[in-house]
Design an enzyme around this catalytic site. Structure first.
Site, mmCIF file in Angstrom:
data_model
loop_
_atom_site.group_PDB
_atom_site.id
_atom_site.type_symbol
_atom_site.label_atom_id
_atom_site.label_comp_id
_atom_site.label_asym_id
_atom_site.label_seq_id
_atom_site.Cartn_x
_atom_site.Cartn_y
_atom_site.Cartn_z
ATOM 1 N N TRP A 15 -44.067 -1.946 47.291
ATOM 2 C CA TRP A 15 -43.540 -3.676 47.614
ATOM 3 C C TRP A 15 -43.521 -3.983 48.985
ATOM 4 C CZ3 TRP A 15 -44.886 -7.723 46.137
ATOM 5 C CH2 TRP A 15 -43.967 -8.647 45.189
ATOM 6 N N ARG A 35 -40.060 5.267 56.782
ATOM 7 C CA ARG A 35 -39.934 7.047 56.836
ATOM 8 C C ARG A 35 -40.746 7.342 56.882
ATOM 9 N NH1 ARG A 35 -36.257 7.958 51.464
ATOM 10 N NH2 ARG A 35 -35.320 9.726 52.342
ATOM 11 N N LYS A 109 -34.431 -4.332 44.113
ATOM 12 C CA LYS A 109 -34.398 -5.013 42.193
ATOM 13 C C LYS A 109 -33.294 -4.160 41.810
ATOM 14 C CE LYS A 109 -38.640 -7.491 42.872
ATOM 15 N NZ LYS A 109 -39.422 -7.495 43.700
ATOM 16 N N LYS A 194 -34.257 -7.445 34.565
ATOM 17 C CA LYS A 194 -35.177 -7.138 33.624
ATOM 18 C C LYS A 194 -35.506 -5.838 34.120
ATOM 19 C CE LYS A 194 -38.013 -7.807 37.638
ATOM 20 N NZ LYS A 194 -39.484 -6.160 38.551
ATOM 21 N N ASP A 247 -40.689 -13.220 35.295
ATOM 22 C CA ASP A 247 -40.687 -11.517 35.904
ATOM 23 C C ASP A 247 -40.029 -10.811 34.589
ATOM 24 O OD1 ASP A 247 -40.928 -10.050 38.125
ATOM 25 O OD2 ASP A 247 -39.064 -10.500 39.257
#
Length: 330
Positions: A15, A35, A109, A194, A247
């Site tokens: 993402w 990272r 999320k 979700k 979503d």
């Protein structure tokens, strides 16, 4: 500041990589925190992420990539966080720069396990960032389809609608459509919940339930989501809008959904530990399930969340739990 705003993306997963791709369509320069120095070196040499969305090739003249989060957020105005919620606290602990005057948008999320807060509340309570400087980026949108430049939709939520529209204008392109919302709390909880329902859909698929059951499961899930969010933050919202129902559907049905994939393995008989080891990406719904279950504390009727919690954290049989759940759905 708005016309010359500088951006940073925190996170080198799928993402985070997708957001960098979207922003590079519209900004002259962007800071990107990932990272590991080896990932930084690989990106500069090969112009794509070695692990996530590797088909996306970046214009390196637009990017300053660093494995030092302080270097990434220094001298920027907007910071977009796109790392798993389970790791957010550890990453923020590395900061020695005051970010209280930055505009923060979360593309995470999940719920921060150390505080049991959604990300926006965490930044507001712990880092004293004004609520009008906090926003949420939510779907329905899969990073994999962004990489393929398939038409995708985002909802940008912030109590300051000017900031929401400003960020939206920097994410839009011929394949990205953005809408704005002032429901920062509701959209963020929807993005958390979700993933839990996608695990439920995956478990059901792994157990051999068909499309008929899945449609009933999703129908009940959106109503359960509405009850849960209403208890947490009551305001006028249309739960059938894309940020909520849309979503939920894409995460519950898509083969790109890591949460559905995780649930599918559980339904097929994997243990929680073996399923997590099999995946090379974090299934946010695993952490979200425990947080949502504890936050609800009997407040709303949430049989699907309770069923997933029993499978993940109580060691209950997926088969028996979903047989019982099927009797609770309507």
């Amino acid at each position: 500041m708005e016309n010359s705003a500088r951006f940073a993306v925190i996170g080198g997963g799928s993402w985070g990589t997708a957001l960098v791709k979207m922003l590079c369509e519209n900004v002259a320069h962007l800071n990107w925190y990932v990272r590991g120095e080896e990932t930084v070196e690989y990106l500069y040499e090969h112009k794509h992420n070695p692990r996530y969305l590797s088909s996306v090739e970046f214009n390196m003249n637009k990017l300053s990539i660093s494995a030092d989060i302080n270097e990434a957020v220094e001298n920027v105005d907007y910071i977009i966080f796109a790392i798993p919620s389970a790791f957010l606290n550890d990453e923020l602990a590395k900061l020695n720069i005051d970010i209280s005057n930055r505009v923060i948008f979360s593309a995470i999320k999940g719920i921060v396990p150390e505080t049991s807060l959604i990300v926006g509340e965490h930044f507001n309570n712990i880092y004293e960032i004004p609520i009008e400087n906090i926003g949420v980026i939510t779907g329905p949108c899969h990073a994999e389809e962004v990489a393929l430049e398939k038409l995708s939709y985002l909802t940008i939520a912030c109590s300051d609608t000017v900031k929401a529209e400003f960020l939206a204008s920097h994410l839009r392109s011929h394949y990205i459509t953005c809408k704005t919302s002032d429901d920062i709390i509701g959209t963020e909880y929807a993005a958390v919940l979700k993933n839990i329902y996608a695990i439920a859909a995956g478990i059901a698929h792994g157990l051999g339930y068909g499309d008929n059951f899945q449609s009933v499961l999703m129908s009940n899930a959106i109503r359960e989501m509405k009850r849960f969010i209403k208890k947490r933050h009551k305001m006028k919202r249309n739960i059938n809008n894309s940020a909520y129902l849309g979503d939920l559907l894409v995460t519950g049905y898509s083969t790109f959904s890591r949460n559905r994939m995780f649930g599918n393995m559980l339904g097929k008989g994997y243990t929680v530990k073996s399923a997590m080891m099999e995946m090379n990406m974090v299934a946010e719904g695993y952490y979200a399930t425990k947080s949502a279950f504890l936050l609800n504390d009997g407040g709303a009727r949430v049989p699907i969340i309770e069923a997933v919690y029993n499978v993940l954290y109580q060691g209950k049989s997926a088969k028996k739990t979903f047989r019982k759940l099927s009797d609770q759905l309507d």
